[in-house]
Design an enzyme around this catalytic site. Structure first.
Site, PDB file in Angstrom:
ATOM      1  CD  GLU A 121      -2.852  -1.330   2.218  1.00  0.00           C
ATOM      2  OE1 GLU A 121      -4.061  -1.535   2.082  1.00  0.00           O
ATOM      3  OE2 GLU A 121      -2.263  -1.407   3.300  1.00  0.00           O
ATOM      4  CB  CYS A 134       3.083   7.374   3.331  1.00  0.00           C
ATOM      5  SG  CYS A 134       3.572   6.193   4.581  1.00  0.00           S
ATOM      6  CB  CYS A 141       6.844  -5.371   8.775  1.00  0.00           C
ATOM      7  SG  CYS A 141       8.123  -4.419   9.616  1.00  0.00           S
ATOM      8  CB  CYS A 145       5.931  -2.650  16.255  1.00  0.00           C
ATOM      9  SG  CYS A 145       7.638  -2.316  15.737  1.00  0.00           S
ATOM     10  CB  CYS A 148       2.669  -1.654  13.936  1.00  0.00           C
ATOM     11  SG  CYS A 148       2.718  -1.343  12.160  1.00  0.00           S
ATOM     12  CB  CYS A 379       0.826   5.994  11.469  1.00  0.00           C
ATOM     13  SG  CYS A 379       1.374   7.590  10.982  1.00  0.00           S
TER      14      CYS A 379
HETATM   15  N1  SAH Z   1       9.588   0.281  10.186  1.00  0.00           N
HETATM   16  C1  SAH Z   1       9.755   1.703  10.063  1.00  0.00           C
HETATM   17  C2  SAH Z   1       8.863   2.304   9.040  1.00  0.00           C
HETATM   18  C3  SAH Z   1       7.374   2.258   9.367  1.00  0.00           C
HETATM   19  S1  SAH Z   1       6.908   3.870   9.781  1.00  0.00           S
HETATM   20  C4  SAH Z   1       9.597   2.331  11.419  1.00  0.00           C
HETATM   21  O1  SAH Z   1       9.254   1.637  12.355  1.00  0.00           O
HETATM   22  O2  SAH Z   1       9.869   3.512  11.561  1.00  0.00           O
HETATM   23  C5  SAH Z   1       5.350   3.717  10.440  1.00  0.00           C
HETATM   24  C6  SAH Z   1       5.211   4.627  11.666  1.00  0.00           C
HETATM   25  O3  SAH Z   1       3.888   4.541  12.167  1.00  0.00           O
HETATM   26  C7  SAH Z   1       6.137   4.202  12.764  1.00  0.00           C
HETATM   27  O4  SAH Z   1       6.554   5.275  13.527  1.00  0.00           O
HETATM   28  C8  SAH Z   1       5.221   3.310  13.533  1.00  0.00           C
HETATM   29  O5  SAH Z   1       5.710   3.086  14.802  1.00  0.00           O
HETATM   30  C9  SAH Z   1       3.942   4.113  13.506  1.00  0.00           C
HETATM   31  N2  SAH Z   1       2.761   3.323  13.791  1.00  0.00           N
HETATM   32  C10 SAH Z   1       2.604   2.007  13.602  1.00  0.00           C
HETATM   33  N3  SAH Z   1       1.383   1.610  13.986  1.00  0.00           N
HETATM   34  C11 SAH Z   1       0.733   2.696  14.405  1.00  0.00           C
HETATM   35  C12 SAH Z   1      -0.594   2.933  14.876  1.00  0.00           C
HETATM   36  N4  SAH Z   1      -1.475   1.942  14.984  1.00  0.00           N
HETATM   37  N5  SAH Z   1      -0.939   4.189  15.207  1.00  0.00           N
HETATM   38  C13 SAH Z   1      -0.052   5.194  15.067  1.00  0.00           C
HETATM   39  N6  SAH Z   1       1.197   5.032  14.610  1.00  0.00           N
HETATM   40  C14 SAH Z   1       1.599   3.803  14.293  1.00  0.00           C
END
Ligand code: SAH
Length: 399
Positions: A121, A134, A141, A145, A148, A379
């Site tokens: 996406e 983005c 991945c 996390c 996420c 995000c």
């Molecule tokens: N793997 C990289 C790139 C992904 S960036 C990284 O971790 O930086 C995606 C961003 O959105 C990251 O900062 C991640 O922590 C954040 N993110 C992931 N899930 C989210 C959620 N449910 N709500 C808000 N931010 C989130």
């Protein structure tokens, strides 16, 4: 009203037959284009000039057909068309949020590492003074996390540089953001300001686990004769793959964003399991050493606001203490919920208090407005249909 459009029919097995599908030149590096020209017998002495021509048509004008390339001889155009295409990866769906955010589900052809088609996406977020794209760097991945959505999807493979670059090409196609296919006489060319002004590697995947492709992609995205995005407007976000940070800085000159999210190792170990390998102190030392970081080129620290987990005033004060000496700004991200998650977003007043503490310590601390929530484009909400596809493929194979 949210709108969602199915743009193409689902792929068939024949669409993904690598051997038969002609290769696309859209998204290749200069070296890739030069190699393609050599393959069709272009003379060595013309290589630089021909590569520059292709480059201009593909990346500046957005040509989708060799016929558009008016200053390339008819013979060469025919030779190119016989062997190659300028096709983009297939757009499966395009969704437009009530706030103008657009999300594309993009189907990638199978690669050497994976014989399955894969999907990623890509999200366009228009704003008053900028437009941010983005992009994804991996299908799925490996990081898992806990907050996420993408982390709940299995890792399939790395994207090639071509596939990363294609996301910008697709976005420019769809929102009419190429200067257009007009003769190069300077007249009638919509060559003014672009809609996509910034790129963030904050889609699916961990960019630093696919650094070679990210490096190549940044060099094409930032090339002034083509897509022309300044390196200062390209941000690579990482959960903190510490040993790769110096190389990222040296090879891309891109802006750095760190997904920090917690100020204590015990908590960060659960939110961002990569922390067990590269704990907070090591990560912050790598930030202090990051090539090119300065007050004019601050490192962004992303901090997702999770109710009752990481959002106390004490956490805010510890954050300020930890970041001392690092040219930083802090991006507070309200948690975007997704189905089945146990986390909740902090209350507005709590986020505001947290932001005030950080701000009063001298750091910019904007709270990111969630965009495209209605189409799960915000995000951490990205999760492609890949798993479903895989299940379908297994069924079709009779497993
Ligand atoms: N793997 C990289 C790139 C992904 S960036 C990284 O971790 O930086 C995606 C961003 O959105 C990251 O900062 C991640 O922590 C954040 N993110 C992931 N899930 C989210 C959620 N449910 N709500 C808000 N931010 C989130």
């Amino acid at each position: 009203m949210t709108s969602s459009t199915l743009l193409e029919t689902p792929a068939t097995a024949a669409d993904h037959d690598c051997a038969r599908a002609p290769r696309s030149l859209a998204g290749l590096t200069r070296d890739g284009l030069a190699a393609a020209l050599l393959e069709i017998g272009a003379p060595e002495r013309e290589l630089r000039m021909r590569t520059a021509q292709l480059w201009h048509w593909i990346y500046h004008r957005g040509a989708a057909s060799f016929d558009d390339m008016l200053n390339v001889s008819k013979v060469l155009r025919a030779q190119l068309a016989e062997r190659f295409t300028l096709a983009r990866p297939q757009i499966v769906t395009e969704q437009v949020s009530t706030d103008g955010t657009r999300k594309w589900l993009i189907r990638l052809a199978p690669s050497r590492e994976s014989d399955r088609p894969a999907e990623v996406e890509c999200v366009y977020i228009p704003d008053v003074d900028r437009g941010t794209l983005c992009v994804s760097s991996q299908v799925g991945c490996t990081l898992t996390c806990s907050f996420c959505h993408t982390g709940t999807q299995k890792f399939v493979r790395n994207l090639t540089a071509q596939e990363i670059i294609s996301q910008l090409i697709i976005a420019r196609d769809r929102i009419g953001d190429f200067p257009g296919l007009v003769p190069q006489d300077g007249k009638g060319s919509n060559s003014g300001s672009r809609l996509v002004t910034n790129i963030v590697f904050m889609g699916m995947g961990e960019p630093l686990y696919n650094l070679d492709s990210v490096v190549d992609a940044v060099s094409v995205l930032s090339d002034g004769d083509g897509l022309s995005l300044s390196r200062r407007r390209i941000t690579v976000s990482t959960a903190g793959v510490v040993p790769k940070l110096p190389e990222l800085g040296e090879k891309t000159g891109a802006m750095l964003a760190i997904s920090l999210h917690a100020v204590r190792d015990d908590l960060r170990n659960t939110l961002v399991p990569l922390n067990k390998k590269y704990p907070i102190a090591a990560l912050l030392q790598a930030c202090r050493d990051y090539p090119g970081a300065s007050n004019a080129r601050r490192i962004t620290f992303e901090y997702v606001m999770l109710k009752g987990i990481n959002d106390s005033p004490a956490d805010a004060r510890e954050l300020v203490r930890l970041l001392k000496g690092i040219p930083a700004k802090i991006n507070l991200i309200p948690f975007n919920p997704w189905p089945e998650t146990a986390y909740e977003c902090s209350d507005d007043a709590v986020i505001e208090k947290f932001s005030d503490i950080v701000f009063n310590a001298g750091y910019a601390s904007p709270v990111r407005t969630p965009r495209g929530r209605d189409i799960l484009a915000a995000c951490g909400q990205l999760k492609s249909e890949t798993e479903k596809l895989r299940a379908r493929a297994l069924l079709a194979a009779g497993d």
